[in-house]
Design an enzyme around this catalytic site. Structure first.
Site: not given
Ligand SMILES: O=C(CO)COP(=O)(O)O
Length: 249
Positions: A14, A96, A167, A173, A211
């Protein structure tokens, strides 16, 4: 994970890093020796040169986190697939959720980005995933199918050359990981959708992201249709990233 597919673990840095910090991280990754799983890091554009140089003689691949749909021209701030290829990039992340959310990237744009990457020999890692509201409304299947369908349509006979990453947005996160069963259920749906479009779907790599940490990686990667991970926070710590790579083997 199936016997026939080689696992892949990709670190998505990122918007993190600096020359000095990257230097330490890359050195630690390299000095770990041969990894039991294929690994790669997707880094901010300014650091492509650094990873290309530092990882040149290592088995760890590298790539970027976005790509332009355009080949060249007056597109200020954009980076083309040809430029990424110039730096030896093997992968690029497209679609993303942070780009879909903060940069209003549509399914069609994401699909065109995947196509632009493949045209230059770069493997697109296409991200799909539902938000918490969508999951709670029972829309998970419809959302991921819609996102993947746009890419399948754009790539046509090259579908099997992409990597797909599931995802769930609510797991990114947040420390909230999808349970192995939740993740596997979506991966199975995605693979079935890919199978309807490509005879090579059984060989395609489907990654889970959200995560993933050293302590939950093994059970996630043990699921039949999960072939590795797309790792955010934990990819910034060499020890954690290496532990996750080992969990994939
Ligand atoms: O977005 C992700 C990888 O692309 C996941 O991020 P975290 O691993 O930090 O949840």
């Amino acid at each position: 994970m199936s016997e026939t597919r080689q696992p892949l673990v990709v670190g998505n840095w990122k918007m993190h890093g600096s020359h000095a910090v990257n230097e330490q991280l890359l050195e630690a990754l390299k000095s770990a020796g041969p990894l039991p799983a294929e690994a790669a890091v997707c880094v901010p554009f300014p650091y492509l040169a650094q990873v290309a140089e530092r990882l040149a003689r290592s088995p760890i691949g590298w790539g970027a986190q976005d790509v332009s749909v355009h080949a060249q021209g007056a597109y200020t701030g954009e980076v083309s697939a040809a430029m990424l290829a110039d730096f030896g990039s093997r992968y690029v992340i497209v679609g993303h959720s942070e780009r879909r959310q903060y940069h209003a990237e549509s399914d069609t744009l994401v699909a065109d980005k995947a196509k632009a990457a493949l045209a230059k020999g770069i493997t697109p890692i296409v991200c799909v995933g539902e938000t918490l509201a969508q999951r709670e409304a029972g829309e998970t299947e419809a959302v991921v199918k819609r996102q993947l369908s746009a890419v399948i349509h754009a790539l046509a006979h090259c579908v099997s050359e992409m990597v797909v990453a599931y995802e769930p947005v609510w797991a990114i996160g947040t420390g909230l990981t999808a349970t192995p069963e939740q993740a596997q259920a979506v991966h199975a749906l995605l693979r079935a959708q890919l199978a309807a479009a490509s005879p090579r779907a059984a060989q395609m790599k489907l990654l889970y992201g959200g995560s993933v940490k050293p302590d939950n990686a093994k059970i996630l990667f043990a699921q039949a249709d999960i072939d590795g991970g797309l790792i955010g926070g934990a990819s910034l710590k060499a020890e954690d990233f290496l532990a996750i790579c080992r969990a994939a083997a």
